[in-house]
Write an enzyme that holds these catalytic residues in place. Structure first.
Site, PDB file in Angstrom:
ATOM      1  N   ASP A   1      39.964  40.184  24.491  1.00 37.35           N
ATOM      2  CA  ASP A   1      40.174  38.854  23.940  1.00 37.35           C
ATOM      3  C   ASP A   1      40.737  38.902  22.316  1.00 37.35           C
ATOM      4  O   ASP A   1      41.516  38.242  22.067  1.00 37.35           O
ATOM      5  CB  ASP A   1      38.493  38.271  23.779  1.00 37.35           C
TER       6      ASP A   1
ATOM      7  N   HIS B   1      31.801  37.264  26.306  1.00 34.15           N
ATOM      8  CA  HIS B   1      33.120  37.533  27.216  1.00 34.15           C
ATOM      9  C   HIS B   1      33.241  36.570  28.316  1.00 34.15           C
ATOM     10  O   HIS B   1      33.006  36.724  29.174  1.00 34.15           O
ATOM     11  CB  HIS B   1      33.238  38.953  27.621  1.00 34.15           C
TER      12      HIS B   1
END
Length: 325
Positions: free
Chosen positions: A151, A179
């Site tokens: 990410d 996440h």
């Protein structure tokens, strides 16, 4: 050096065996742990790794036995988890993964070195990591982390493309929290090197509405977008992020830079509930991470940081109810 992983992208195993992660002078033993039906496939992976003729790769051990897979490990990368199937509720997914990561945590406790560094990749990564840690009480909580570097890399790349600069010209983006689609990609503290001069990301991008809107949702939903396009989940980019995460853990972050890692929240200065694995900005030295404290948090960021924390608290409480059964 021992290392464990489930069957994953060739690019991860090749990069590790070639020395891109743990150093160009570090001999490697790869231990590939998987379920019994996958052993013939692992044999093929072993042959391919042998055929690469990599000078650092001393041995590749395929196994379905935890006492072999976790013995004397220096680093463990736990990639496999139960994927969500059609019609499966989130609590059912959590229940299945609690069983997996309770077993893997117990195996780390029994067989791995107490100095082992553990990276959990299989989703839901934060909560799976917490369960593994709780199941290995004699291994320090600081030795467990989950992957939010993918990410982080996605956020860095989006800003770089927007500014027309290379990805390494962008530093200090942050992924806060889970996440999942509630994660908060934050560039309030990021810097962009534009024509040799470092400027704040908001000044470099010159589009506040994009940074507070489409940028955030693009990073949050990038995994789903890749699946829609490829009909498969992220593999190459995930392997690269795993390598980045472990290399920084081993060799440290650059002065003045921090990276995003899902780590134990105990003692954090940002008001995040402590018994969570939460993604923070960290700097790393001597294989030890520290949360980068003291960053100012505005109301916009506060709300998003708290929202992803709330999701993690709910996940944790559900998972712990299964752990105690």
């Amino acid at each position: 050096m021992g290392f464990v992983c489930c069957f994953i992208a060739y690019s991860l195993l090749y990069s590790i065996a070639k020395g891109d992660v743990f150093g160009k002078d570090q001999p490697i033993i790869l231990v590939l742990l998987d379920i019994p039906p996958m052993l013939p496939v692992l044999d093929g992976v072993v042959m391919e790794l042998q055929d690469c003729a990599l000078p650092l790769l001393r041995e590749v051990i395929p196994t379905d036995k935890v006492e072999v897979g976790f013995k004397d490990l220096d680093a463990a990368i736990l990639v496999g988890s139960m994927p969500r199937k059609e019609g499966m509720e989130r609590k059912d997914l959590l229940k299945a993964n609690v069983a997996i990561f309770k077993t893997q945590g117990a195996a780390l406790e029994k067989y791995a070195k107490k100095t082992v560094r553990v990276l959990v990749v299989g989703n839901p990564a934060n909560t799976n990591c917490l369960i593994a840690s709780k199941s290995a009480p004699s291994i320090p909580k600081e030795n467990f982390s989950c992957l939010t570097r993918l990410d982080h890399n996605r956020a860095r790349s989006q800003v770089a493309m927007r500014c027309g600069v290379p990805a390494d010209a962008v530093k200090n983006v942050i992924i806060w929290g889970n996440h999942s689609s509630t994660q908060y990609p934050d560039v309030h503290h990021a810097m962009v090197n534009v024509h040799g001069k470092e400027v704040e990301a908001y000044s470099a991008v010159k589009d506040d509405s994009w940074l507070k809107g489409d940028f955030i949702s693009t990073v949050q939903l990038r995994g789903a977008a890749v699946i829609k396009a490829r009909k498969l989940s992220s593999a190459m980019s995930a392997a690269k992020a795993i390598c980045d995460h472990m290399r920084d853990w081993w060799f440290g972050t650059l002065d003045g830079e921090f990276m995003s890692m899902g780590v134990y929240a105990g003692g954090n200065s940002y008001g995040i509930p402590e018994d969570l694995i939460y993604s923070f900005p960290v700097h790393i030295k001597n294989k030890s991470w520290n949360i980068h404290d003291g960053l100012p948090v505005n109301d916009f960021s506060r709300a998003k940081m708290d929202a992803t924390a709330a999701e993690l608290v709910e996940e944790r409480d559900t998972a712990l109810s299964f752990l105690s059964q």
